[in-house]
Design an enzyme around this catalytic site. Sequence first.
Site, PDB file in Angstrom:
ATOM      1  NE  ARG A  86      -3.908  -2.190   0.316  1.00 11.80           N
ATOM      2  CZ  ARG A  86      -4.725  -2.602  -0.626  1.00 11.80           C
ATOM      3  NH1 ARG A  86      -4.547  -2.193  -1.876  1.00 11.80           N
ATOM      4  NH2 ARG A  86      -5.715  -3.429  -0.364  1.00 11.80           N
ATOM      5  CG  ASP A 327      -4.628 -11.709  -3.974  1.00  9.52           C
ATOM      6  OD1 ASP A 327      -4.016 -10.685  -4.348  1.00  9.52           O
ATOM      7  OD2 ASP A 327      -5.821 -11.930  -4.246  1.00  9.52           O
ATOM      8  CG  HIS A 331      -8.794  -3.489   2.607  1.00 11.86           C
ATOM      9  ND1 HIS A 331      -8.643  -2.587   1.572  1.00 11.86           N
ATOM     10  CD2 HIS A 331      -9.008  -4.700   2.034  1.00 11.86           C
ATOM     11  CE1 HIS A 331      -8.775  -3.234   0.417  1.00 11.86           C
ATOM     12  NE2 HIS A 331      -8.999  -4.506   0.672  1.00 11.86           N
TER      13      HIS A 331
END
Length: 445
Positions: A86, A327, A331
């Site tokens: 991120r 994967d 969040h």
Amino acid sequence: MTAGPQDWSAARAAPAAGTPPRSLLIRGARVLDPASGHDGIADVGIRDGVVSDIGASLPTDRFEQTIDGRGQWLMPGIVDLCARFREPGQTHKASFASETPAAQVGGITTVILPPDSQPAIDSPATLLRVQRIAAQVGGLDVRVLGALTKGLGGEALAELSALRSAGAVGASQALQPIRDMLVARRALEYAHGLGLTVHVFAQNAALAAGGCAHEGAVATRLGLASIPVAAEVSGIRFWISLVEDTGARIHFCRLSTARGAELVALARERGLPVTADVAAHQLFLTDTDVDGFNALCHVMPPLRSSEDRDALRQAVADGVIGAICSDHQPHEADAKINPFPMTEPGISALETLLPLSLALVHEGVLTALDAAARLSLGPARIAGLDAGTITVGAAADLTLIDPAREWVLRADHLRSAGRHTPFDGRSFRGCASTTLYRGEPVFVG
């Protein structure tokens, strides 16, 4: 070893402080080297960050530090083909500082980042920026896929030659489609000329049509927009047809269907340069886990049927699918609290990649050596990396595993900044006890 289940936090002691040892001996571990096929008890010596000795009863006085590996497995460090950290652009979700320790806890020593950061990694400047951030944190080999098209827009080709020179190990559109077939063909021709593998998320965007769940009884009952199996199958067929024309190397990312795995198997039987991976959660969960609008099971591609899951397991066992990846998509809390279709797909998965793969061993789906191959050598070869082996002279990126340790995963104890996992509360057997990066213990549990 513990006699009963324990909390995962108990296996999270910080590495010892001080100067890293220049030499280290791991004694009596079961050494799993998928490159040579070796599976047996041995001592492994490490000097100056590389494997220096492999043998029986190596003298301890030749090494500064000794680790007792008896009863444990030693395999090459895990190479994760798809993990999002991120950064740059979405540090409210995670960062290299938060995700690197999570990878180390999970026995991962190398990660491959897709190019869908913000901005997309479509220029050498952005790629070098990511490399600088990774180097500042350290303790992990971070590799990057360059964007196949500018801004991942699917129209103009990105600077693949410059990206390759800057260190890109492949090219990808991440989850973004290329709708223009001519652009897709030109992209493969360009990548093939540079010797770059193109990592493809094979999903026909028109058939997927913004869906969020597998087309089946569960999605119908819940009233969720669905994605048919044909979306993946038609995508794979399209890209295979371009491989036939161009000779380019294609890696299919995150397969989710039995028919998709069958197409990959047929392509490989014909000698086409095609490989594939699967996310670990696809080997355990199915669309029934979405029931109740469980946003923790909102992933992309969607969880499929039990028949698909079982076929994927068989494809992993047969080697048709050569790599298992995390994967990983961390969040922030708000990303999963809306109605299911409005939640963001993805889960935190760095710390469950190894335990889930070990579960396949305990269930008899894979041998221990096969698991090491799917987690290390297979993905290393796909990414073109000199990794995934325990041989004299190889970098000492290693994972020591306690295969019998029983523990319970607690989402609020994850090292990742993301706390979303459908495996919260699940009991596991086996985890990393020590992770070595360039011969230095970066995690000791």
